[in-house]
Design a protein around this motif. Structure first.
Motif, mmCIF file in Angstrom:
data_model
loop_
_atom_site.group_PDB
_atom_site.id
_atom_site.type_symbol
_atom_site.label_atom_id
_atom_site.label_comp_id
_atom_site.label_asym_id
_atom_site.label_seq_id
_atom_site.Cartn_x
_atom_site.Cartn_y
_atom_site.Cartn_z
ATOM 1 N N TYR A 211 -10.596 -5.908 11.336
ATOM 2 C CA TYR A 211 -10.744 -4.407 11.230
ATOM 3 C C TYR A 211 -9.954 -3.500 10.564
ATOM 4 O O TYR A 211 -9.920 -2.927 9.622
ATOM 5 N N LYS A 212 -8.599 -3.702 10.785
ATOM 6 C CA LYS A 212 -7.763 -2.711 9.566
ATOM 7 C C LYS A 212 -8.115 -3.837 8.286
ATOM 8 O O LYS A 212 -7.144 -2.506 7.620
ATOM 9 N N VAL A 213 -7.945 -4.454 8.222
ATOM 10 C CA VAL A 213 -7.717 -5.035 6.576
ATOM 11 C C VAL A 213 -8.724 -4.345 6.040
ATOM 12 O O VAL A 213 -8.226 -3.831 4.665
ATOM 13 N N ASN A 214 -9.847 -4.505 6.761
ATOM 14 C CA ASN A 214 -11.420 -4.312 6.087
ATOM 15 C C ASN A 214 -10.994 -2.210 5.383
ATOM 16 O O ASN A 214 -11.287 -2.005 5.105
ATOM 17 N N ALA A 215 -10.595 -2.048 6.943
ATOM 18 C CA ALA A 215 -10.412 -0.286 6.764
ATOM 19 C C ALA A 215 -9.280 0.269 5.418
ATOM 20 O O ALA A 215 -9.334 1.134 4.231
ATOM 21 N N SER A 216 -8.142 -0.791 5.651
ATOM 22 C CA SER A 216 -7.263 -0.366 4.254
ATOM 23 C C SER A 216 -7.864 -0.557 2.848
ATOM 24 O O SER A 216 -7.921 -0.389 1.657
ATOM 25 N N LEU A 217 -8.213 -1.362 2.872
ATOM 26 C CA LEU A 217 -8.925 -1.995 1.321
ATOM 27 C C LEU A 217 -9.684 -0.961 1.069
ATOM 28 O O LEU A 217 -10.454 -0.429 -0.161
ATOM 29 N N TYR B 110 0.830 -1.391 0.027
ATOM 30 C CA TYR B 110 -0.021 -0.443 0.176
ATOM 31 C C TYR B 110 0.611 1.234 0.054
ATOM 32 O O TYR B 110 0.580 1.814 -0.641
ATOM 33 N N MET B 111 1.622 1.151 1.191
ATOM 34 C CA MET B 111 2.915 2.489 0.482
ATOM 35 C C MET B 111 3.526 3.166 -0.257
ATOM 36 O O MET B 111 4.067 3.636 -0.845
#
Length: 127
Positions: free
Chosen positions: A42-48, A15-16
């Protein structure tokens, strides 16, 4: 199932590095492999959600942020996800839901959400 920090960090690095397709593939693999890990998925979903916002795919972003909100027990993260989902709603032409999410985020203490609400009020008053 155990938490896979290597795969999660790989997705973050992709991502970066703006390798968004690679990050999407990595994060989606985590969603499959560790779907029951509510403590961090939840962090994975937010990143997506963030990636889909970058691609202006706001409906998809809303879905991912909603999943992040529903699975996150940490208010520090949750208030950010409400703000991001609110922005996605507004960009997807659903102003009412967007403003409601931004208000929720502001009430939870997200400073940027409160500033955004003030800006929205100024725009409404000048029109």
């Amino acid at each position: 199932m155990y938490y896979n920090p290597i795969l999660f960090h790989l997705g973050n690095i992709q991502y970066m590095d703006k390798d968004y397709k690679g990050a999407i593939d990595t994060y989606n693999q985590l969603l499959i492999d560790e779907k029951d890990r509510k403590d961090y998925i939840y962090k994975v979903n937010a990143s997506l959600g963030n990636i889909h916002m970058l691609f202006e795919e706001y409906s998809e972003a809303i879905q991912y942020f909603t999943t992040a909100i529903n699975n996150c027990e940490d208010d520090e993260f949750k208030k950010q996800y409400f703000f991001l989902r609110g922005r996605s709603y507004i960009l997807n032409k659903n102003t009412t839901l967007g403003i409601n999410d931004i208000k929720t985020s502001c009430k939870m203490g997200e400073k940027l959400a409160c500033e955004t609400l003030n800006d929205i009020d100024k725009i409404i008053k000048t029109n």
